[in-house]
Design an enzyme around this catalytic site. Structure first.
Site, PDB file in Angstrom:
ATOM      1  N   GLU A  80       0.814  -1.212   0.000  1.00 24.34           N
ATOM      2  CA  GLU A  80       0.000   0.000   0.000  1.00 24.34           C
ATOM      3  C   GLU A  80       0.851   1.268   0.000  1.00 24.34           C
ATOM      4  O   GLU A  80       0.348   2.353   0.302  1.00 24.34           O
ATOM      5  CB  GLU A  80      -0.939   0.010   1.208  1.00 24.34           C
ATOM      6  N   HIS A  98      -3.206   3.150   8.098  1.00 26.59           N
ATOM      7  CA  HIS A  98      -4.206   2.465   7.270  1.00 26.59           C
ATOM      8  C   HIS A  98      -4.605   1.179   7.975  1.00 26.59           C
ATOM      9  O   HIS A  98      -3.737   0.383   8.360  1.00 26.59           O
ATOM     10  CB  HIS A  98      -3.632   2.149   5.887  1.00 26.59           C
ATOM     11  N   HIS A 100      -7.902  -2.075   8.534  1.00 28.84           N
ATOM     12  CA  HIS A 100      -9.072  -2.784   8.031  1.00 28.84           C
ATOM     13  C   HIS A 100     -10.106  -2.905   9.153  1.00 28.84           C
ATOM     14  O   HIS A 100     -10.745  -3.948   9.311  1.00 28.84           O
ATOM     15  CB  HIS A 100      -8.685  -4.174   7.524  1.00 28.84           C
ATOM     16  N   TYR A 119     -20.679  14.285  16.785  1.00 30.21           N
ATOM     17  CA  TYR A 119     -19.767  15.376  16.445  1.00 30.21           C
ATOM     18  C   TYR A 119     -18.307  14.940  16.332  1.00 30.21           C
ATOM     19  O   TYR A 119     -17.435  15.742  15.973  1.00 30.21           O
ATOM     20  CB  TYR A 119     -19.892  16.525  17.444  1.00 30.21           C
ATOM     21  N   HIS A 160     -12.845  -1.948   1.875  1.00 28.43           N
ATOM     22  CA  HIS A 160     -11.417  -2.110   2.146  1.00 28.43           C
ATOM     23  C   HIS A 160     -11.025  -1.718   3.569  1.00 28.43           C
ATOM     24  O   HIS A 160     -10.553  -2.549   4.325  1.00 28.43           O
ATOM     25  CB  HIS A 160     -10.632  -1.279   1.121  1.00 28.43           C
ATOM     26  N   TYR A 215      -9.855  23.345  22.402  1.00 26.97           N
ATOM     27  CA  TYR A 215      -9.955  22.168  23.267  1.00 26.97           C
ATOM     28  C   TYR A 215      -8.597  21.711  23.764  1.00 26.97           C
ATOM     29  O   TYR A 215      -7.602  21.780  23.039  1.00 26.97           O
ATOM     30  CB  TYR A 215     -10.633  21.031  22.503  1.00 26.97           C
TER      31      TYR A 215
END
Length: 219
Positions: A80, A98, A100, A119, A160, A215
């Protein structure tokens, strides 16, 4: 990894490995699926292809330049790699995660955009889009991902998984976890027979986005 490498590179590799192991421990990946990277200057440190994360050590570091040419390590980079490089070329990201993740991947098969059920979407820059399906490891998938990431720090990949990025691996990972939680929440709420989840308006989300700017702790 050679001791001749700068400490910043050695630390970044340790962080990549720790984050990859964390994604497995938290159930966001199975086996060697998913991948993690961090950028140090023009060097991208990335998990290798097909190696269980618990077996990775300092000597297994894999690094490529922004064109994808391997400049560090003997193991081949993740398949990837195009996803990671596309993010680094198009944003100021210093880290990419990344996964799954089960609930997020399930939602990627159902909607073109994650409904505004909470939110938490503001943490990712707004309503999270689903990138059009393309086979893993292809330039087509990277292009679809970039389209879904416009003005966002995370997206789903159809059928994916997920991609998020940030200024640090901790931030990128937190965005992944928030996205998975958001998808889990929507799936749970929408599964109640005869009921439809109430959704936030874009104005309500914008209000949260503004509030999030202040925040956290102030040093």
């Amino acid at each position: 990894m050679s001791e001749q490498q700068p400490e910043s590179v050695r630390q970044a590799w340790r962080d990549v490995v720790d984050t990859a192991r964390r994604s497995a421990a938290d159930g966001l990946v199975v086996g060697t699926s998913g991948n993690v990277s961090a950028r140090v200057g023009d060097l991208v440190l990335v998990t290798p292809s097909g190696v269980p994360y618990d077996r990775l050590g300092p000597e297994d570091a894999v690094g490529v330049d922004l064109e994808g040419h391997q400049v560090l390590g003997d193991l081949g980079p993740t398949s990837e790699l195009p996803l990671h490089l596309a993010v680094y070329r198009s944003t100021d990201a210093a880290a990419v995660v990344h996964t799954h993740a089960v609930h997020a991947t399930a939602v990627s098969t159902l909607v073109a955009e994650v409904p505004l059920v909470h939110y938490a979407a503001a943490i990712l820059g707004g309503p999270v889009r689903t990138a059009a399906y393309a086979r893993y490891g292809t330039p087509e998938l990277a292009d679809a991902m970039l389209e879904a990431l416009r003005d966002r720090t995370g997206c789903l990949l159809a059928n994916h998984g997920t991609v998020t990025y940030g200024d640090t691996l901790d931030q990128a990972y937190d965005r992944t976890a928030q996205l998975e939680w958001l998808c889990h929440l929507w799936l749970t709420a929408s599964s109640v027979p005869g009921r439809t989840p109430a959704l936030l308006s874009t104005a309500q989300l914008a209000e949260v986005t503004e509030a999030l700017k202040g925040y956290g702790q102030r040093g």
